[in-house]
Design a protein around this motif. Sequence first.
Motif, short mmCIF file in Angstrom:
data_model
loop_
_atom_site.label_atom_id
_atom_site.label_comp_id
_atom_site.label_asym_id
_atom_site.label_seq_id
_atom_site.Cartn_x
_atom_site.Cartn_y
_atom_site.Cartn_z
N LEU A 187 21.89 70.50 30.76
CA LEU A 187 22.88 70.71 31.83
C LEU A 187 22.52 71.99 32.57
O LEU A 187 22.32 73.04 31.95
N LYS A 189 23.64 74.59 35.74
CA LYS A 189 24.75 74.97 36.62
C LYS A 189 24.31 74.95 38.08
O LYS A 189 23.27 75.48 38.46
N SER A 193 29.12 75.93 40.14
CA SER A 193 29.39 75.91 38.69
C SER A 193 29.59 74.52 38.12
O SER A 193 30.23 74.35 37.09
N ASP A 195 28.09 71.20 36.21
CA ASP A 195 27.01 70.94 35.25
C ASP A 195 26.22 69.72 35.70
O ASP A 195 26.61 68.57 35.46
N ASN A 228 28.02 70.19 23.31
CA ASN A 228 28.96 69.92 24.39
C ASN A 228 30.34 69.65 23.81
O ASN A 228 30.53 69.55 22.60
#
Length: 674
Positions: A187, A189, A193, A195, A228
């Motif tokens: 992931l 950014k 912001s 993902d 996650n």
Amino acid sequence: MKVLSVIFFTCVLQINSLEKSPSKPPTNPPQLPNPPVNPPWVSRPVSHTTHMPQTEQKPQTPKVPSIAKPANPNPDQPEQNPGKIEPTNKPHVNDGVLGPQQCLEQKYTRLSCAKVFCPPWMRCISGVCVCKVPYKCPRQESRVCTLDGLSYYSMCQANAISCRSKEPVFSHFSATCKVGDKVEVTLVKSEDSKDVIMIQTPASEKRLVCGKYWDMAAANVVCQNPGNAPSGAKLASKMSYRLLEKAKKWPNECMSVRCTGSELSLAECSIATPEPITEKTEVAVANCYKEPHQGKCEGFTCVNGRCLKYKNTCNGVDDCGDNSDEMCCLSCGNSAFHCKSHVCIPEHAVRDGIRDCLGGEDELEVTEDPKKVTEDPKKGKNKTIQQWYSDPKEEIRNIRTSLEKLECGIPNMDYVYRPEEKVPSHQRSKRLVGGEEALPTQIQWQVAIQEDKEIHCGGAYLGGCWVLTAAHCVRPKPKSFRIKISLWEKHNRQSTTDSIPVKNIIIHHEYNPQTYENDIALVQLELLNLSDQCIQENPAVRAVCVPWSTQQFQPNDTCTISGWGRNKDGKSAPILKWANVTIIADCKTYYKGRIHPGMECAGDLEGKVDSCQGDSGGPLVCKDASGVSYVWGLVSWGDKCGEPDHPGVYTKVAHYFDWIRFNTGWPAVTKYNQ
């Protein structure tokens, strides 16, 4: 179509649920009193309500070990703690999509093999998919590489290990597996912001994940990965590629992924070949729960505790993460396909070479009426076929093919008498009421149970050395019985008829001869001399399949009964007869207090179609959409043969699948869900 009817012998059946308690029966079942055998002149057993003892104590049955279920009912995905979600407990308003409530209360998930198939690395035990031992997986031509660089002989073996550890293992298919070569998801950014999901395959640069097939099933896979959030995805989010800031030099290619939702990583999903990104391309974004959702659920409460809006159920997409939102559907939206077992599967799973619906109706070729076909402008005439970089579905197709070797439920059509070969109608005997004479080799799994040279019952040949019949048809005295196969005329042999001695009789350990509960028995045939076979090769004999799920056939389905039973005049049929009957819902309405788990009614509420004396133990056979026949029931009992509102009562064979499989051995009866 003319309604056909056969009057078949019905004694009493009831079946103790193995679905609720998958106890293994004792090796030597306790000796039971001889079941009452009705003389040929007696009609079906009369009502038991006046003869049943009030509080009779059943004999103590030895306790036996049960088949252990996994501690985690969902071994194919990590344990989830979605927080304290309080369901509203109010019944969902029947909107014609989700329901019925009785189904929802069963809390079905993708691991409920009464509803769906287990993946090849799991097998169905007592209605639940459990992890296989890895060595039970068949070898495949393609080698499988794991995340740590190891090599396995099939995806099934790698995923069987994942199933037990609940950690992703599979990486990719390759002839050589090197440490460091793996399918990796990260992931990254974005400027705002978000993902953004990146995927890297062996010997390639990182690419974005296209938004084309991105849905909640795939989003949940990303959001359950280690590192996650554990509670799944909030949304299957996408964003326009042109909104990504150019300073980071994002890849100019993306790869689409298509997931079922059961995967532990995106590597296990189907991954498409890279495609160039344009300004209009949407890319996938991870939108995971940071904290478990809490509070009351005003929508649909998933079995794993997640909360969905009702509009997100029954759309063919695993929004819950355990597929519980697709398991009880009266209809399907979002172009999803509706299985007869009320399960919604995605459109892309239809006719993909993998049987998803229990009856296989998703794999049937559809011939549409040209007048009703309208062109979909979104698809266009020149739609390109998607090319796949990695497609585990191909591996699953191969594994399913290698596992589903059992031949059953398909008669030998090369040896079936053709209609034009029938004797002229003026030479045939008069039909029974509504019934029809079978052709000499038409019902190839029908057998006759002969006791001391008399035939009072029928049975179904399961293949190998096994015959299934009603418990009230037999006694624990094998030497008194013989099994006649390919019998047409009750008192005359034909060229394919054979008479086989019996080695063993296994009566259900909880059979009750007074209430006919658990009215089911297995008959084991003697081996031929110096052979591992029990019957000679016979072109007129084929096995019928054993159903593993009580959901495979539904009320109002049409099935077939057969036997040499008596008609309303009390005369026995000299020639095997058959008739179509309908599975009847809510049997308790017609026999209050006498219907137990494992019993099912079938027939005709007008009394035109029924089973009666001489048909006991005979098969009630249903054919699924793919043309495979299953012994759905065994003639057991009923009142007033052929009278209105007195349907025949049958032993529901699927209710005893685990008992049958335990006694016969796994390969003898299991075609699917191995």
